[in-house]
Design an enzyme around this catalytic site. Structure first.
Site, mmCIF file in Angstrom:
data_model
loop_
_atom_site.group_PDB
_atom_site.id
_atom_site.type_symbol
_atom_site.label_atom_id
_atom_site.label_comp_id
_atom_site.label_asym_id
_atom_site.label_seq_id
_atom_site.Cartn_x
_atom_site.Cartn_y
_atom_site.Cartn_z
ATOM 1 N N SER A 81 0.851 -1.185 0.000
ATOM 2 C CA SER A 81 0.000 0.000 0.000
ATOM 3 C C SER A 81 0.886 1.232 0.000
ATOM 4 C CB SER A 81 -0.890 0.004 1.248
ATOM 5 O OG SER A 81 -1.558 1.237 1.407
ATOM 6 N N TYR B 252 -2.668 -0.334 10.315
ATOM 7 C CA TYR B 252 -2.574 -0.681 8.901
ATOM 8 C C TYR B 252 -1.171 -0.420 8.367
ATOM 9 C CZ TYR B 252 -3.734 -0.626 3.900
ATOM 10 O OH TYR B 252 -3.780 -0.878 2.547
#
Length: 279
Positions: free
Chosen positions: A148, A161
């Site tokens: 990501s 995250y």
């Protein structure tokens, strides 16, 4: 030792995709089918896998489905044993499965951490551990880890995250060093904001889900998953070591690399003010 070579063609290659039932994983599976790969679909969403498998079969693509929680060591091991027995190994492993928690660190529960670490980091570790020995033995293969932009830069609410995605970036870069002498290509993919169900399925603590969803869908530019998949596949075939998908993600990463302090001033504090309105 084998020499690393970019994969120019996926025709006839055996490719395993985790998180295949939706989003980028689904679109990658469809793109691979159009190029005549043999596609192994892994997800916890049995209905989604069945739907995709039917579409792939209609396209004439050979495929298999495995309902697996990639954070579960026994389930991954059993799936890998079936794959190795039937196909003898993998040509390409695409670690795509991912989950998301939107919460300040103080509000992120230990159960949230287990969920994030299990899917986002342990998942790629377990699948790579299962299939890498065969790749090393054959001196060929390709591992694609979809991390990501949150693994390159971070903002408020991303502690859990980003910790997992930074970890996956570090794992991928280490594998690039270690596996190059074995002729194994390793690609790191860092999507920015892509139109996938990860937002719909995220856990939210301390914020208003409706406001967050509206911001994500309405205010921030989002890349279509089909375009993301096409970009990833094109980069894989060119042997690229790193793919950052969106212009905004590339800009944020560039600013941080040039000046971490400037990044915090330009992006960190303003985003924190935006997030405060999302509570």
């Amino acid at each position: 030792m084998g020499k690393e070579q970019p994969m120019q063609d996926v025709r006839g290659k055996t490719v395993l995709v985790t998180g295949a039932a939706s989003g980028i994983g689904r679109e990658l599976s469809l793109a691979l089918a159009r190029e005549k790969a043999v596609i192994l679909l892994v997800d916890i969403d049995e209905a989604g896998l069945a739907d995709l498998a039917g579409i792939l079969a209609g396209m004439g693509a050979e495929n298999r489905s495995y309902v697996v929680d990639v954070s579960d060591r026994e389930q991954v091991g059993a799936m890998a044993a079936r794959v190795l027995e039937e196909f003898g190994g993998l040509d390409v492993l695409i670690n795509n499965a991912g989950v998301f928690v939107w919460a300040d660190f103080a509000d992120t529960t230990l159960e949230d951490w287990d969920w994030l670490m299990g899917v986002n980091l342990w998942g790629p570790i377990l699948t790579t551990n299962a299939f890498l020995p065969g790749m090393i033995e054959r001196k060929s293969g390709h591992i694609v880890n979809i991390a990501s932009s949150g693994g390159l830069v971070t903002m408020p609410t991303l502690s859990g995250y980003s910790t997992t995605k930074f970890g996956l970036v570090g794992l991928t870069e280490t594998l690039q060093h270690e596996l190059h002498p074995h002729g194994i290509q390793v690609t790191l993919v860092c999507p920015g904001n892509v139109r996938t169900p990860i937002v719909d399925n995220m856990r939210v603590r301390g914020y208003n889900r409706e406001k967050l969803t509206k911001m994500s869908y309405g205010l921030m530019p989002r890349m279509a998953p089909g375009k993301a998949a096409a970009t990833i596949l094109r980069g894989m075939k060119k042997g690229r070591s790193m793919i950052i998908l969106t212009p905004l993600a590339r800009f944020m990463y560039l600013v941080k690399r040039l000046s971490p302090n400037l990044y915090r001033v330009m992006l960190g504090k303003p985003m924190q003010k935006v997030y405060e309105r999302m509570r």
